[in-house]
Enzyme design. Structure first.
Site, mmCIF file in Angstrom:
data_model
loop_
_atom_site.group_PDB
_atom_site.id
_atom_site.type_symbol
_atom_site.label_atom_id
_atom_site.label_comp_id
_atom_site.label_asym_id
_atom_site.label_seq_id
_atom_site.Cartn_x
_atom_site.Cartn_y
_atom_site.Cartn_z
ATOM 1 N N ASN B 77 0.821 -1.210 0.000
ATOM 2 C CA ASN B 77 0.000 0.000 0.000
ATOM 3 C C ASN B 77 0.848 1.250 0.000
ATOM 4 O O ASN B 77 1.994 1.243 0.443
ATOM 5 C CB ASN B 77 -0.937 0.013 1.214
ATOM 6 N N ASN B 136 4.609 5.372 15.579
ATOM 7 C CA ASN B 136 4.771 4.815 14.235
ATOM 8 C C ASN B 136 6.107 5.269 13.663
ATOM 9 O O ASN B 136 6.221 6.336 13.075
ATOM 10 C CB ASN B 136 3.598 5.259 13.361
ATOM 11 N N PHE B 137 7.127 4.431 13.852
ATOM 12 C CA PHE B 137 8.447 4.679 13.263
ATOM 13 C C PHE B 137 8.660 3.736 12.084
ATOM 14 O O PHE B 137 9.777 3.372 11.761
ATOM 15 C CB PHE B 137 9.558 4.429 14.296
ATOM 16 N N CYS B 139 6.308 3.466 8.955
ATOM 17 C CA CYS B 139 5.732 3.644 7.623
ATOM 18 C C CYS B 139 6.834 3.953 6.615
ATOM 19 O O CYS B 139 7.537 4.955 6.732
ATOM 20 C CB CYS B 139 4.696 4.768 7.655
ATOM 21 N N CYS B 390 7.840 -32.283 -2.503
ATOM 22 C CA CYS B 390 6.881 -33.385 -2.629
ATOM 23 C C CYS B 390 5.466 -32.861 -2.412
ATOM 24 O O CYS B 390 5.195 -32.191 -1.425
ATOM 25 C CB CYS B 390 7.181 -34.472 -1.603
HETATM 26 C C1 LIG Z 1 -3.338 0.234 3.898
HETATM 27 C C2 LIG Z 1 -2.447 0.132 5.084
HETATM 28 C C3 LIG Z 1 -2.223 1.249 5.850
HETATM 29 C C4 LIG Z 1 -1.415 1.171 6.937
HETATM 30 N N1 LIG Z 1 -1.277 2.270 7.700
HETATM 31 C C5 LIG Z 1 -0.536 2.198 8.832
HETATM 32 C C6 LIG Z 1 -0.484 3.300 9.708
HETATM 33 O O1 LIG Z 1 -1.097 4.333 9.486
HETATM 34 N N2 LIG Z 1 0.267 3.196 10.821
HETATM 35 C C7 LIG Z 1 0.973 2.062 11.117
HETATM 36 O O2 LIG Z 1 1.639 2.020 12.151
HETATM 37 N N3 LIG Z 1 0.934 0.991 10.302
HETATM 38 C C8 LIG Z 1 0.196 1.046 9.187
HETATM 39 N N4 LIG Z 1 0.100 -0.071 8.384
HETATM 40 C C9 LIG Z 1 0.872 -1.279 8.727
HETATM 41 C C10 LIG Z 1 0.037 -2.299 9.535
HETATM 42 O O3 LIG Z 1 -0.358 -1.758 10.761
HETATM 43 C C11 LIG Z 1 0.839 -3.571 9.841
HETATM 44 O O4 LIG Z 1 2.002 -3.252 10.567
HETATM 45 C C12 LIG Z 1 1.275 -4.283 8.592
HETATM 46 O O5 LIG Z 1 0.254 -4.243 7.635
HETATM 47 C C13 LIG Z 1 1.666 -5.741 8.875
HETATM 48 O O6 LIG Z 1 0.610 -6.523 9.360
HETATM 49 P P1 LIG Z 1 -0.292 -7.506 8.439
HETATM 50 O O7 LIG Z 1 0.643 -8.398 7.732
HETATM 51 O O8 LIG Z 1 -1.222 -8.176 9.389
HETATM 52 O O9 LIG Z 1 -1.030 -6.626 7.486
HETATM 53 C C14 LIG Z 1 -0.742 -0.025 7.285
HETATM 54 C C15 LIG Z 1 -0.968 -1.146 6.507
HETATM 55 C C16 LIG Z 1 -1.834 -1.075 5.430
HETATM 56 C C17 LIG Z 1 -2.098 -2.307 4.604
#
Ligand SMILES: Cc1cc2nc3c(=O)[nH]c(=O)nc-3n(C[C@H](O)[C@H](O)[C@H](O)COP(=O)(O)O)c2cc1C
Ligand SMILES: Cc1cc2nc3c(=O)[nH]c(=O)nc-3n(C[C@H](O)[C@H](O)[C@H](O)COP(=O)(O)OP(=O)(O)OC[C@H]3O[C@@H](n4cnc5c(N)ncnc54)[C@H](O)[C@@H]3O)c2cc1C
Ligand code: SF4
Lengths: 443, 435
Positions: B77, B136-137, B139, B390
């Site tokens: 994403n 959130n470190f 993204c 297998c």
């Molecule tokens: C569309 C989308 C938006 C996300 N936005 C955030 C966010 O705003 N803050 C954050 O900490 N993680 C964000 N994430 C990460 C998720 O919280 C998570 O760490 C990551 O998707 C891994 O977990 P999963 O495999 O269960 O999806 C986002 C993930 C997705 C798919």
């Protein structure tokens, strides 16, 4: 008043036009791209895959399935056509349950093979729909080859010869090409005029001149062909039908199953085709099943297949037998015909129960009568009109593994040649291999 | 019945399944549905500072990798943090927490790397009654270009600094969410601990391009013909996440630091694996986005059935159970000798083991003309590739040679005692010591 399944006698239009259209639709509807991707994913890409060995034309099945899986159905079709130019028809009519799919390791593993036939159809349909012909004719060699019979054997042979650059003259006694693809195969296996469309597509290779309505032994002689051409291939199928040899066989409405099927395949309007209320089909092969099932689909009230030996000896596969049963056909085994009874037209058939013993089939003395206003003979076809000097073997033309007959410069393949099953795919393999051998010989 | 209640850094929830900070937790409406469905907690979609909210692209924001039946294996994403006004989010957090006091509500935050910015937002969050914050470190796209998210998470000093600011300015527990887009996850985890973090959570998404549109020659998702790398998540990232969780759990410098496990959790089993490797709870995003909130029912019933079967009374008791068995390669027992064994009854004769070993490994499987496949013990190095290729589960197994048996490949007898690389004669360090 219109007819129904209960109308007595042999009459047309027992069912409505809609019901007929529904009954004669595609037996196995085509896969859509997603279904094909899912089906393709089930292939394990076996090493030295057993399915390839089981295919008479040795199509590289794991490769073509992988090409479908990667979104390249055109390449998959090319893999198929390289081995089997009638891969489109074979995808529809091969008894895969006794060929590739029987050998599939997933059949052993879970009784559910990869759907090789339907995947083959998916790939070949893509190319047919695009209207492209993937092969070019080779540089002209100036050699001329006569191919007699435009069934699967003759067509495969002619196409391969054209690819090699030879000039092919294709003769057939019938007014149309295709052989049993056009006149024999059950309608619901090859809907929508596929047989002719496939022949037209095949002919686009060029270099094949067709002569329809020309019968060997009547309008043509083998001598003329041998004189006029560098090689001759015979793919004349089995034009004769075995007789029952029972009392009363010549009363009205006792017919050859292949004629009934041929009429059905050629009918423009299925509701014009007369069919009995109570039908008895005598025989145990694919022809018997096809005649029986299609009679039911036309609206016959009762249809019974009667076979003289046990069920396991029937040459129709288990799958075909189950298909018949699912359409409401009754299968009676271990009963042989004794007499056809009827005054003018057939009214019933008398059978005697049998026992299959090591010394042969013996009647038990006990009899059974089945009412019938139409009887189809389906106890086998035989070679008819094979030119005199050709050596035979078991009633068919004797050939080597590459299709050479006892006569110099004459090859044969398909149903008319000894050896191999009487199947479309076997005819294709034999026609193709004979072409390769002819090419090696006349070069 | 096993007790699934969970207490993570003092935050209680009825089960250890939380929704990760992402679209499923971006609004009161979604979060209410999640709680109704049974989720134990949520980490609210990341909030930014007050003022005009950030904007998202208006074209597609997801890319995907599918299996043949369009099973979603990986999702990517380019979405940013919440694009809704801060006050709206705060108001919603407050009412949800008020209505679901037994559920965990943690608020994810990302503001510029200045103490003032953090000082400004923390009291506002505290005021909602939320149970904690997650920094959130992680993204990896968009926000990192502006010096936030993984731009902070990739520099351990910044992590420590920001964590310390937060600890100094709030009474709420502080969870630091780590990015996997670094070479060694232990450094940022250590920094978080030094800064006083109550826990770490990981992983955030992995920088990725899922596919290229070969007609437009653009990465996907394509926005007007151009694409940007996104963050990858879902089942495909689970192995990466499991390793990172285990690394932190077994690092002496971070041992005992609570971990919230994230990355590809889709079933109860995935959750149990994270927990065994040291996670105190798990967070889920993609699985919920793929199947909806109802999947938590399977997670709850599956985990409790498994715990009952194994006699584990509570979740705390299984946390980190597998950690002592995660070790370095050099300590693996070289005297443990196995050979592949093919169960001829189960074999379906596909030949995949044969060709894999013959073409790409050790030529240790023979093939007879009638397709019988047998292991040649003289050649088998016990690599396990045949087992993995297998198609029949359980058909090929690795059988341990008993002590005293002869390994036909080496001709040596299997030794009873442990012997690893640290004591192996071929190890240069061992040779030096001997000299
Ligand atoms: C569309 C989308 C938006 C996300 N936005 C955030 C966010 O705003 N803050 C954050 O900490 N993680 C964000 N994430 C990460 C998720 O919280 C998570 O760490 C990551 O998707 C891994 O977990 P999963 O495999 O269960 O999806 C986002 C993930 C997705 C798919
Ligand atoms: C009712 C029925 C159903 C069948 N269903 C299936 C099926 O589902 N699947 C399957 O694999 N197989 C099926 N078969 C078998 C299959 O159709 C044949 O094996 C295949 O068609 C043989 O091909 P061929 O080219 O050898 O002969 P044919 O298809 O019989 O073609 C021979 C051609 O030669 C022509 N010919 C004959 N004599 C002369 C002559 N003297 N001069 C000039 N031309 C001549 C004929 O007109 C015909 O066009 C079925 C057969 C029948 C009868
Ligand atoms: S045997 Fe079956 S599974 Fe194996 S390659 Fe052929 S089709 Fe695929």
């Amino acid at each position: 008043m219109s007819n129904s399944p209960f109308t007595a006698g042999v009459v047309p239009a027992r069912l409505s036009a809609e019901a007929l259209a529904e009954n004669f639709g595609d037996l196995h509807p085509p896969l859509d791209p997603h279904e094909a991707a899912v089906a393709a994913d089930r292939c394990y890409f076996c090493y030295d895959a057993p399915c390839v060995t089981a295919c008479p034309t040795s199509i590289d099945i794991p490769l073509f399935i992988r090409q479908i899986a990667t979104g390249m159905p055109e390449a998959a079709a090319r893999t198929i056509f390289d081995q089997n130019i009638l891969g489109g028809m074979c995808a529809r009519v091969c008894p895969t349950e006794t060929l590739c799919e029987e050998a599939c390791v997933r059949e052993a593993a879970e009784g559910k093979p990869v759907e090789i036939g339907r995947l083959q159809r998916f790939a070949t349909d893509v190319v047919m729909a695009a209207g492209t012909h993937p092969y070019r004719r080779g540089a002209p060699t100036g050699k001329r080859v006569a191919v007699v019979g435009a069934g699967p054997a003759g067509l495969a042979c002619a196409h391969r010869l054209a690819m090699k650059g030879h000039d092919v003259a294709l003769f057939d006694a019938r007014p149309k090409p295709g052989g049993l693809n056009e006149f024999g195969i059950a309608s619901y296996k090859t809907v929508g005029g596929f047989a002719q469309a496939e022949v037209d597509w095949l002919m686009r290779i060029g270099g094949i001149e067709t002569h329809f309505g020309r019968q060997l032994g009547n309008d043509l002689t083998l001598g003329q062909l041998r004189d006029g051409y560098d090689a001759v291939f015979l793919g004349i199928g089995l034009a004769g039908v075995n007789a029952l040899r029972v009392q009363g066989e010549d009363v009205k409405n006792v017919l050859d199953a292949v004629d009934f099927i041929s009429d059905l395949r050629q009918a423009d309007d299925l509701s014009s085709l007369p069919v009995g209320r109570n039908i008895v089909v005598i025989g145990g092969g694919m022809t018997a099943v096809d005649a029986a099932v299609q009679s039911r689909l036309l609206g016959a009230e009762t249809v019974t297949i009667v076979y003289r030996r046990g069920r396991d000896r029937m040459s129709a596969s288990r799958y075909e037998q189950d298909l018949a049963a699912s359409k409401g056909v009754r299968i009676v085994t271990n009963a042989q015909p004794k007499a056809v009874i009827g005054n003018g037209s057939v009214r019933e058939v008398e059978f005697e129960y049998t026992e299959d013993t090591p010394d042969g089939l013996n009647g038990t003395g006990e009899t059974l009568r089945i009412p019938a206003d139409q009887v189809f003979r389906a106890i086998g076809q035989r070679l008819e009109g094979a030119p005199e000097p050709l050596a035979l073997e078991g009633g068919k033309i004797k050939v080597t593994s590459s299709g050479r007959t006892s006569l110099q410069g004459v090859w044969a393949g398909g149903d008319c040649a000894a050896g191999g099953d009487d199947l479309t795919v076997t005819a294709v393999a034999e026609g193709r291999d004979a072409a390769e051998d002819i090419h090696a010989e006349i070069g | 019945m096993a007790d699934l209640t969970s207490e993570f850094v003092g935050i209680k929830s009825p089960n250890p399944f939380w929704l990760a900070s992402a679209p499923p937790t971006d609004k009161e409406y979604n979060v209410r549905r999640a709680f109704e469905a049974g989720w134990g907690g949520v980490v609210w979609k990341t909030l930014g500072e007050a003022g005009p909210p950030i904007v998202n692209v208006n074209g597609p924001r997801y890319g995907a990798v599918w299996g043949a039946d369009r099973r979603l294996l990986g999702l990517n994403n380019i979405e940013l943090i919440t694009d809704r006004p801060l006050d709206v989010n705060l108001r919603e957090i407050k009412t949800v927490k008020r209505d679901y006091p037994d559920r965990a509500v943690v608020v994810s935050l990302m503001v510029p790397c200045e103490e003032a910015a953090w000082k400004a937002i923390l009291p506002l969050v505290e005021e909602t009654g939320a149970d904690g914050i997650e920094l959130n470190f992680g993204c990896p796209h968009g926000m990192s270009e502006r010096g936030m998210g993984s731009a902070v998470g990739q520099v351990p000093d910044y992590i420590e600094m920001v964590t310390r600011w937060c600890k100094a300015n709030t009474r709420m527990p502080v969870i630091v969410k780590l990015t996997p887009n670094i070479t060694d996850i232990r450094y940022p985890a250590r920094a978080a601990r030094k800064g006083g973090a109550d826990a770490v959570s990981l992983i955030n998404t992995v920088s990725s391009i899922t596919s290229v549109d070969l007609d437009a020659m653009s990465p996907e998702p394509s926005i007007d013909g151009k694409g940007s790398h996104g963050g990858y998540c879902g089942p495909a990232v689970k192995p990466i996440a499991l390793n990172m969780v285990a690394e932190i759990a077994r690092d002496p410098e971070t041992a005992g630091l609570p971990i919230s496990g994230i990355g590809g959790v889709t079933t109860w089993r995935d959750a149990a694996e994270f927990i065994a490797l040291g996670a105190g709870n798990v967070q889920v995003c993609t699985a919920a986005m793929t199947y909806g909130f109802k999947i938590v029912e399977e997670m709850i019933s599956g985990l409790s059935q498994w715990m009952d079967g194994k006699g584990h009374p509570d979740v705390a008791g299984i946390v980190g159970r597998a950690v002592p068995n995660v070790t370095d390669w050099q300590y693996l027992n070289l005297n443990y000798v196995t050979k592949a064994r093919i169960d001829q009854e189960a074999c379906i004769q596909c030949g995949r083991c044969y060709v894999a070993c013959e073409d790409t490994s050790h030529q240790a499987i023979s093939m007879s003309p009638d397709r019988v496949f047998e292991v040649i013990d003289e050649e088998c190095v016990a690599c396990n590739l045949c087992v993995n290729v297998c198609p029949v589960e359980g058909c090929i197994t690795m059988e341990e040679l008993a002590v005293g048996a002869v390994d036909k490949r080496t001709g040596a007898e299997v030794q009873a005692d442990h012997g690893d690389w640290t004591t192996h004669p071929n190890n240069p360090a061992v040779r030096q010591a001997a000299e």
